[in-house]
Enzyme design. Structure first.
Site, short mmCIF file in Angstrom:
data_model
loop_
_atom_site.label_atom_id
_atom_site.label_comp_id
_atom_site.label_asym_id
_atom_site.label_seq_id
_atom_site.Cartn_x
_atom_site.Cartn_y
_atom_site.Cartn_z
N SER A 1 0.75 -1.16 0.07
CA SER A 1 0.02 0.14 0.17
C SER A 1 0.85 1.24 0.00
CB SER A 1 -1.11 -0.04 1.12
OG SER A 1 -0.90 1.11 2.07
N LYS A 2 0.35 2.36 -0.72
CA LYS A 2 1.12 3.28 -0.81
C LYS A 2 1.16 4.14 0.38
CE LYS A 2 3.06 6.84 -3.01
NZ LYS A 2 4.35 6.77 -3.54
N ARG A 3 0.11 4.07 1.12
CA ARG A 3 -0.12 4.71 2.18
C ARG A 3 1.18 4.13 3.61
NH1 ARG A 3 -5.90 4.04 4.01
NH2 ARG A 3 -6.15 3.46 1.98
N ASP B 1 6.96 5.42 -8.81
CA ASP B 1 8.30 5.02 -7.86
C ASP B 1 9.18 4.24 -8.39
OD1 ASP B 1 7.17 7.07 -5.91
OD2 ASP B 1 6.34 5.25 -4.74
#
Ligand code: GLU
Length: 484
Positions: free
Chosen positions: A255-257, A265
């Protein structure tokens, strides 16, 4: 009937790896059918989450990956608009919600937060999962519409049968049956008039003629509710392909979070879009046989829904790196050179043959970002320690090295043809004449020319790139250092 799939991202400003894999699989499923159509639909009805420029990230990613959509906001198509907020403006969802109310599949609800929370507290205190029992269900449509005409705020909720079961077949997770009494009467139209995902996805997939719904498995448990809506409208239901999650480790989703890499990226870290796609295609899908390197077209041929597994697949950056390295090495030198030139220019300012540098780097670099760090010895001859000449594997020590360097220096000083082929011929003669192994001569020479234990390319390539003058200068310095 030809296959129609869609990728339906919400514009969040970055491309999550799990979402990109969903897009890829949806693309592959469509393209396996020569007539298949792959659609891009932007799901931007959650106005609170809108991010400026986020749709551009989606277009750009799709383009970089070669996931070309046949229909979508930018290319148009017969069932547009392809942006949900534009569809809202036409009043389409409200129209279908009202139709659903008449069909008995939904109802107006006027309850306020307080009433809903009161029920929530009681149910949760009993340890039950919350399911709102809406008193508004008892209103007739006329009564409800009279209240709306009076300016009362409302939402539209799905009406779920109190008894019975709902079943469906998922292509990945198999036959699923749920008791209707466990399904909550979710909101379909919010008080601002916008549809929720739960309603918009059904209406849009139907109107867009989607035959195969490919999406994350977080939607698996809601699918029975969607099917009740299809049934109420008497619409044909799509095939469902719910994708297992992409995991960071055994317990956590990628998850990017949590700071995990997005597609952007990874590209910034020097991975090729094609290699990223190649790798993520196999997160949860196993190709037949041992083949691991696939172009997008080859994936279209090889992909097969039956080989998607149910368990989460762990994203392994090491594996991605190794696949990326193979992709880089498979490129023809001209394309590779064009791709890596900026990375070489960044590290090498001197007047060297950059294409020759690209050729040696290609054999070694697994990612583009590895490249500059490998080339720091061209512009400046780094200081190094004589102890590096002591190498068990190469069977070298300082004495063997000094002998090799002197022989190399003598041979090279006489040469004017500095082509790689010629340098190869003359340098390979030295070990023969000295009665040494190749490594006993070429390893010390490489170290003496580069000052480094590890380099892209060997002594011959490095001498060729450095040129005669600089090669002899470095050999002299290295010989002097060994003689001290
Ligand atoms: N907008 C939803 C998401 O990004 C789409 C889910 C679907 O494919 O239906 O998760």
């Amino acid at each position: 009937m030809s296959i129609r799939t869609r990728f339906a991202p919400s514009p969040t400003g970055y491309m999550h790896i799990g979402n990109l894999r969903t897009a890829l699989w949806a693309y592959l499923i469509a393209k396996k059918d020569p007539e298949g159509v792959f659609i891009l639909r932007i799901e931007d009805t959650d106005q609170g989450r809108l991010v400026e420029g986020a749709t551009d990230v989606i277009y750009k990613t799709m383009e970089q990956c070669g996931l070309k959509h046949d229909e979508g906001p930018d290319v148009g198509g017969p069932v547009g608009p392809y942006v949900q907020s534009e569809r809202v403006k036409s009043g389409l969802y409200m129209k279908y919600a009202k139709e659903l109310i008449r069909l008995g599949g939904a109802h107006y609800c006027f309850c306020d937060e307080e009433m809903i929370n009161a029920q929530r507290e009681v149910q949760e205190a009993r340890g039950e999962s919350f399911k709102y029992d809406d008193p508004c269900k008892k209103l007739t449509i006329e009564e409800a519409e009279a209240r709306i005409a009076n300016g009362e705020k409302f939402v539209i909720r799905q009406t779920i049968p109190e008894t019975g079961t709902t079943s469906f077949d998922d292509e990945v997770f198999g036959h699923i049956t749920v008791d209707n009494e466990t399904l909550d009467e979710q909101i379909l139209i919010k008080s601002d008039g916008f549809p929720t995902y739960n309603f918009a996805n059904v209406v849009d997939d139907h109107l867009m003629g989607i035959t195969d719904v490919v999406r994350g498995m977080e939607y698996l448990s809601s699918t029975p509710k969607y099917n009740l809506i299809y049934d109420a409208f008497n619409w044909e239901k799509p095939r469902y392909i719910h994708c297992p999650p992409v995991m960071k480790d055994e317990h956590n989703k990628l998850s990017k979070r949590n700071g995990d890499a997005s597609f952007q990226d990874l590209v910034a870290k020097g991975y090729l879009p094609g290699a990223i796609l190649n790798y993520i295609a196999m997160l949860g899908w196993s190709p037949e046989g041992n083949k691991e390197i696939f172009t997008l077209d080859e994936l279209v041929q090889a992909f097969n829904v039956a080989h998607i597994g149910q368990s989460g697949a762990i994203f392994d950056p090491v594996k991605l790196t190794s696949i990326n390295g193979i992709w880089l090495r498979n490129m023809d030198l001209d394309s590779y050179y064009n791709l890596v030139k900026p990375y070489i220019d960044q590290a090498v300012k001197g007047d060297f043959d950059k294409k020759a540098i690209a050729k040696v780097v290609q054999q070694r670099a697994d990612t583009l970002n590895d490249i500059p760090g490998m080339l720091d010895f061209f512009d400046t001859f780094p200081a190094y320690d004589n102890s590096l000449y002591v190498n068990k594997k190469m069977k070298t020590d300082e004495t063997v090295a000094l002998e090799a360097l002197k022989a190399g220096r003598e041979v090279l000083a006489k040469e004017d043809d500095w082509s790689e082929e010629h340098l190869h011929d003359v340098l390979m003669e030295i070990p023969k004449q000295m009665g040494r192994k190749n490594g006993q001569v070429l390893f010390p020479l490489r170290l003496a020319l580069s000052g480094k234990q590890f380099t892209p390319g060997g002594a011959i390539e490095i001498a060729h790139i450095l040129g005669k003058e600089e090669s002899l200068r470095r050999l002299d310095l290295s010989i002097a250092q060994l003689e001290k």
